[in-house]
Design a protein around this motif. Structure first.
Motif, PDB file in Angstrom:
ATOM      1  N   GLU A  92       0.845  -1.198   0.000  1.00  0.00           N
ATOM      2  CA  GLU A  92       0.000   0.000   0.000  1.00  0.00           C
ATOM      3  C   GLU A  92       0.878   1.245   0.000  1.00  0.00           C
ATOM      4  OE1 GLU A  92      -3.252   2.234   2.912  1.00  0.00           O
ATOM      5  OE2 GLU A  92      -2.712   0.120   3.230  1.00  0.00           O
ATOM      6  N   GLU A  93       0.532   2.194  -0.830  1.00  0.00           N
ATOM      7  CA  GLU A  93       1.293   3.441  -0.897  1.00  0.00           C
ATOM      8  C   GLU A  93       0.939   4.313   0.298  1.00  0.00           C
ATOM      9  OE1 GLU A  93       0.532   5.296  -4.577  1.00  0.00           O
ATOM     10  OE2 GLU A  93       1.533   3.759  -5.780  1.00  0.00           O
ATOM     11  N   ASN A  94       1.979   4.788   0.981  1.00  0.00           N
ATOM     12  CA  ASN A  94       1.755   5.634   2.146  1.00  0.00           C
ATOM     13  C   ASN A  94       1.707   7.095   1.747  1.00  0.00           C
ATOM     14  OD1 ASN A  94       4.455   6.279   1.659  1.00  0.00           O
ATOM     15  ND2 ASN A  94       5.187   4.767   3.145  1.00  0.00           N
ATOM     16  N   SER A  95       1.598   7.956   2.739  1.00  0.00           N
ATOM     17  CA  SER A  95       1.474   9.383   2.469  1.00  0.00           C
ATOM     18  C   SER A  95       2.731   9.951   1.838  1.00  0.00           C
ATOM     19  CB  SER A  95       1.163  10.136   3.768  1.00  0.00           C
ATOM     20  OG  SER A  95       2.173   9.900   4.737  1.00  0.00           O
ATOM     21  N   VAL A  96       3.896   9.407   2.190  1.00  0.00           N
ATOM     22  CA  VAL A  96       5.137   9.901   1.602  1.00  0.00           C
ATOM     23  C   VAL A  96       5.168   9.627   0.106  1.00  0.00           C
ATOM     24  CG1 VAL A  96       7.651   9.714   1.652  1.00  0.00           C
ATOM     25  CG2 VAL A  96       6.344   9.597   3.791  1.00  0.00           C
ATOM     26  N   ASP A  97       4.704   8.446  -0.299  1.00  0.00           N
ATOM     27  CA  ASP A  97       4.659   8.123  -1.720  1.00  0.00           C
ATOM     28  C   ASP A  97       3.708   9.052  -2.470  1.00  0.00           C
ATOM     29  OD1 ASP A  97       6.412   6.054  -1.276  1.00  0.00           O
ATOM     30  OD2 ASP A  97       4.812   4.605  -0.886  1.00  0.00           O
ATOM     31  N   LYS A  98       2.595   9.423  -1.844  1.00  0.00           N
ATOM     32  CA  LYS A  98       1.659  10.324  -2.503  1.00  0.00           C
ATOM     33  C   LYS A  98       2.258  11.713  -2.681  1.00  0.00           C
ATOM     34  CE  LYS A  98      -2.455   7.926  -0.786  1.00  0.00           C
ATOM     35  NZ  LYS A  98      -3.692   8.051   0.033  1.00  0.00           N
ATOM     36  N   ILE A  99       2.990  12.188  -1.662  1.00  0.00           N
ATOM     37  CA  ILE A  99       3.614  13.504  -1.774  1.00  0.00           C
ATOM     38  C   ILE A  99       4.654  13.509  -2.882  1.00  0.00           C
ATOM     39  CG2 ILE A  99       5.057  15.179  -0.571  1.00  0.00           C
ATOM     40  CD1 ILE A  99       3.653  14.385   2.013  1.00  0.00           C
ATOM     41  N   LEU A 100       5.466  12.421  -2.959  1.00  0.00           N
ATOM     42  CA  LEU A 100       6.478  12.334  -4.016  1.00  0.00           C
ATOM     43  C   LEU A 100       5.830  12.274  -5.393  1.00  0.00           C
ATOM     44  CD1 LEU A 100       9.047   9.867  -2.417  1.00  0.00           C
ATOM     45  CD2 LEU A 100       9.271  12.339  -2.677  1.00  0.00           C
ATOM     46  N   SER A 101       4.707  11.581  -5.500  1.00  0.00           N
ATOM     47  CA  SER A 101       4.036  11.483  -6.803  1.00  0.00           C
ATOM     48  C   SER A 101       3.460  12.820  -7.235  1.00  0.00           C
ATOM     49  CB  SER A 101       2.924  10.431  -6.731  1.00  0.00           C
ATOM     50  OG  SER A 101       1.954  10.816  -5.776  1.00  0.00           O
ATOM     51  N   ASP A 115     -16.657   5.818 -12.229  1.00  0.00           N
ATOM     52  CA  ASP A 115     -15.275   5.404 -11.976  1.00  0.00           C
ATOM     53  C   ASP A 115     -14.818   5.822 -10.582  1.00  0.00           C
ATOM     54  OD1 ASP A 115     -15.140   4.225 -14.377  1.00  0.00           O
ATOM     55  OD2 ASP A 115     -13.910   5.746 -15.357  1.00  0.00           O
ATOM     56  N   ASP A 116     -15.237   7.004 -10.141  1.00  0.00           N
ATOM     57  CA  ASP A 116     -14.834   7.455  -8.809  1.00  0.00           C
ATOM     58  C   ASP A 116     -15.456   6.612  -7.720  1.00  0.00           C
ATOM     59  OD1 ASP A 116     -13.354   9.445  -9.965  1.00  0.00           O
ATOM     60  OD2 ASP A 116     -14.958  10.948  -9.842  1.00  0.00           O
ATOM     61  N   LEU A 117     -16.637   6.077  -7.983  1.00  0.00           N
ATOM     62  CA  LEU A 117     -17.269   5.217  -6.994  1.00  0.00           C
ATOM     63  C   LEU A 117     -16.621   3.844  -6.942  1.00  0.00           C
ATOM     64  CD1 LEU A 117     -21.025   6.115  -7.658  1.00  0.00           C
ATOM     65  CD2 LEU A 117     -19.510   7.021  -5.858  1.00  0.00           C
ATOM     66  N   LEU A 118     -16.196   3.381  -8.107  1.00  0.00           N
ATOM     67  CA  LEU A 118     -15.562   2.066  -8.147  1.00  0.00           C
ATOM     68  C   LEU A 118     -14.127   2.102  -7.665  1.00  0.00           C
ATOM     69  CD1 LEU A 118     -16.883   0.832 -11.616  1.00  0.00           C
ATOM     70  CD2 LEU A 118     -17.699   0.146  -9.348  1.00  0.00           C
ATOM     71  N   ARG A 119     -13.469   3.243  -7.824  1.00  0.00           N
ATOM     72  CA  ARG A 119     -12.065   3.326  -7.459  1.00  0.00           C
ATOM     73  C   ARG A 119     -11.938   3.504  -5.951  1.00  0.00           C
ATOM     74  NH1 ARG A 119     -10.967   7.142 -10.410  1.00  0.00           N
ATOM     75  NH2 ARG A 119     -10.170   6.008 -12.228  1.00  0.00           N
ATOM     76  N   PRO A 120     -11.174   2.638  -5.263  1.00  0.00           N
ATOM     77  CA  PRO A 120     -11.025   2.778  -3.807  1.00  0.00           C
ATOM     78  C   PRO A 120     -10.196   4.009  -3.450  1.00  0.00           C
ATOM     79  CG  PRO A 120      -9.604   1.039  -4.635  1.00  0.00           C
ATOM     80  CD  PRO A 120     -10.461   1.474  -5.791  1.00  0.00           C
ATOM     81  N   LYS A 121     -10.292   4.405  -2.193  1.00  0.00           N
ATOM     82  CA  LYS A 121      -9.583   5.583  -1.735  1.00  0.00           C
ATOM     83  C   LYS A 121      -8.080   5.326  -1.606  1.00  0.00           C
ATOM     84  CE  LYS A 121     -13.576   7.281   0.859  1.00  0.00           C
ATOM     85  NZ  LYS A 121     -14.074   7.690   2.206  1.00  0.00           N
ATOM     86  N   LYS A 122      -7.685   4.104  -1.477  1.00  0.00           N
ATOM     87  CA  LYS A 122      -6.277   3.757  -1.304  1.00  0.00           C
ATOM     88  C   LYS A 122      -5.655   3.371  -2.641  1.00  0.00           C
ATOM     89  CE  LYS A 122      -7.125   1.993   3.353  1.00  0.00           C
ATOM     90  NZ  LYS A 122      -7.010   0.828   4.266  1.00  0.00           N
ATOM     91  N   ASN A 123      -4.344   3.472  -2.686  1.00  0.00           N
ATOM     92  CA  ASN A 123      -3.585   3.083  -3.873  1.00  0.00           C
ATOM     93  C   ASN A 123      -2.572   2.008  -3.497  1.00  0.00           C
ATOM     94  OD1 ASN A 123      -4.854   5.037  -5.545  1.00  0.00           O
ATOM     95  ND2 ASN A 123      -3.474   6.621  -4.728  1.00  0.00           N
ATOM     96  N   TRP A 124      -2.383   1.079  -4.427  1.00  0.00           N
ATOM     97  CA  TRP A 124      -1.437  -0.002  -4.215  1.00  0.00           C
ATOM     98  C   TRP A 124      -0.491  -0.095  -5.416  1.00  0.00           C
ATOM     99  CZ3 TRP A 124      -6.646  -0.396  -3.179  1.00  0.00           C
ATOM    100  CH2 TRP A 124      -6.999  -0.671  -1.860  1.00  0.00           C
ATOM    101  N   SER A 125       0.614  -0.721  -5.188  1.00  0.00           N
ATOM    102  CA  SER A 125       1.587  -0.968  -6.260  1.00  0.00           C
ATOM    103  C   SER A 125       2.222  -2.335  -6.046  1.00  0.00           C
ATOM    104  CB  SER A 125       2.672   0.120  -6.286  1.00  0.00           C
ATOM    105  OG  SER A 125       3.392   0.136  -5.071  1.00  0.00           O
ATOM    106  N   TYR A 126       2.714  -2.904  -7.128  1.00  0.00           N
ATOM    107  CA  TYR A 126       3.351  -4.206  -7.078  1.00  0.00           C
ATOM    108  C   TYR A 126       4.826  -4.062  -6.686  1.00  0.00           C
ATOM    109  CZ  TYR A 126      -0.660  -6.281  -9.482  1.00  0.00           C
ATOM    110  OH  TYR A 126      -1.919  -6.714  -9.805  1.00  0.00           O
TER     111      TYR A 126
END
Length: 356
Positions: A85-94, A172-183
Motif C-alpha cells: 500500500e502506498e503511504n502518504s510519503v509516496d503520494k507527496i512524491l508522486s 469510476d470514482d465510486l468504483l475506485r477505492p480511496k487507497k492506492n497499491w503498487s506491485y
C-alpha cells in the motif's frame, strides 16, 4: 655420497598445475598468446537467453522466468510479486514529481536473491549478498522499470462480475477505492556450475525474466471488505481504518513495460611477464631489474585462474541508444594499471556487442 647429486625435476600435468598454481599456469598460457579456455583475448562466450516456462512453482505463482546458458554455467531466474500500500510519503512524491521528471523517485527496481549452488546449505555468502545488491542498484539507476508500470489496477467484484474503472465512465470514482497499491517484484536467481564472475549472466537472466513478465490485475471482493462504523468515546470522535482483501485476477495479464536494459560486458586486466629472451639480453640487465611486462585485456573471465589473477576489472553496460550508449560503467583497480587505451578498447567492444 656422490659429489654431483642428480636433481630430479617434478612435472605436473596442465590441469593439476592450474589448481595448485593458477597464476603460473595462466602466465604460461598468456605468454604464448593463449587463454586456458583457448578463446581469444577479446572473445566472449556465446550466451543463450530463453524463456523459462516455469509455472506455479511453490506457493507463489511466477509471473516471469528465464534460463540463461553461458559455457558450463546455467542460471534460472523466476520473478514473483507482492502488493504494498502506498503511504502518504509516496503520494507527496508522486505530486511533486511529474511524469516528465527523470529522477529516481519515478522508477522502481527488483529485489533479487542470488543463490549459487555449491552442494551445501546455509546462510548466504558475501558474494551472493554483494551480487544481489549490485543487481538491485543497477536496475534502479539504469531506470528500467517505471513506477507507473507497477501501479495496481484495482477493480470491484459485484455479484459475479469484476468491474474495472477505465476512465470513461461516470461511476469510476465510486468504483475506485480511496487507497492506492503498487506491485513489488522479487527475483530468485539460481546459479549452477559456476565458472567465473556472475554479474553478466545474472543480469541477463534478470532482464530476460522481466521481459516476459505478465502483470495481473487485482480486484476487491465486496464480501471480504471490512467496513467499520465511526466510534465516539469519552467525547473523542474517531473511526477504524478500512481494510481490503485484494485478490489477483489472472484472467487479465499485461506485459510489463520496461526500458532498454543494455548488454553487459566484463573484462579483466592482467600483466603478462615477457620471457627474458624477449625482454632483452640477460647480460645487459641489472640484478634487481624485473622482466618486462605487457598488460592485456581479457574479455569474459572464465575459470578459477583468470578470476583469481585478474584483480583489476572493468564492467560496462552498453545499449543501442545513440544518445546514451553507456548505461553503466564500473572500474576496480588492483594489481594491474588500467590505462586510457584499455578503457577505450573495452568501451568499443561493448558498443559492438550491444549492436548485435
Amino acid at each position: 655420497m656422490p659429489e654431483n647429486p642428480v636433481v630430479k625435476q617434478m612435472v605436473f600435468p596442465p590441469e593439476v598445475l592450474a589448481r595448485i598454481a593458477p597464476d603460473i599456469s595462466l602466465q604460461r598460457h598468456l605468454s604464448v598468446g593463449l587463454r586456458p579456455s583457448l578463446r581469444g583475448f577479446n572473445e566472449f562466450r556465446p550466451m543463450e537467453v530463453s524463456e523459462g516456462g516455469l509455472n506455479d512453482v511453490g506457493k507463489n505463482n511466477l509471473i516471469g522466468s528465464s534460463v540463461v546458458k553461458s559455457g558450463d554455467t546455467r542460471v534460472i531466474c523466476g520473478i514473483t510479486l507482492g502488493i504494498v500500500e502506498e503511504n502518504s510519503v509516496d503520494k507527496i512524491l508522486s505530486l511533486t514529481s511529474s511524469a516528465e521528471d527523470d529522477s529516481l523517485e519515478n522508477y522502481s527496481s527488483v529485489y533479487p536473491v542470488v543463490d549459487i549452488s555449491r552442494g551445501r546449505s546455509g546462510a548466504p555468502t558475501d558474494e551472493e549478498m554483494i551480487l544481489s545488491q549490485k543487481l538491485y542498484e543497477t536496475i534502479l539507476h539504469n531506470k528500467i522499470i517505471d513506477n507507473e508500470a507497477l501501479k495496481v489496477q484495482v477493480g470491484t467484484k459485484v455479484d459475479n462480475d469484476i468491474i474495472y474503472p477505465d476512465g470513461s465512465g461516470e461511476n469510476d470514482d465510486l468504483l475506485r477505492p480511496k487507497k492506492n497499491w503498487s506491485y513489488t517484484l522479487y527475483a530468485h536467481v539460481k546459479v549452477f556450475s559456476r565458472s567465473g564472475p556472475l554479474f553478466d549472466i545474472c543480469y541477463s537472466a534478470l532482464i530476460g525474466a522481466l521481459k516476459n513478465c505478465k502483470i495481473p490485475r487485482a480486484y476487491i471482493d465486496d464480501k471480504s471488505t471490512d467496513i467499520r462504523i465511526p466510534v465516539r468515546s469519552r467525547g473523542n470522535f474517531g473511526h477504524l481504518r478500512e481494510s481490503y482483501n485484494l485478490l489477483l485476477d489472472t484472467n487479465y495479464n499485461e506485459n510489463l513495460s520496461i526500458k532498454e536494459a543494455g548488454t553487459p560486458s566484463s573484462y579483466g586486466i592482467i600483466d603478462v611477464e615477457k620471457p627474458v629472451a624477449e625482454a632483452g639480453d640477460e647480460d645487459d640487465m641489472d640484478v634487481d631489474q624485473a622482466p618486462a611486462a605487457t598488460t592485456v585485456l581479457l574479455a569474459d573471465l572464465e575459470g578459477e585462474a583468470e578470476e583469481t589473477c585478474a584483480v583489476s576489472k572493468i564492467n560496462i553496460i552498453s545499449s543501442k541508444d545513440s544518445l546514451k550508449p553507456l548505461k553503466h560503467i564500473s572500474i576496480i583497480g588492483g594489481g594491474s594499471r588500467i590505462t586510457k587505451a584499455l578503457l577505450k578498447e573495452s568501451i568499443r567492444i561493448a558498443n559492438l556487442r550491444s549492436e548485435l
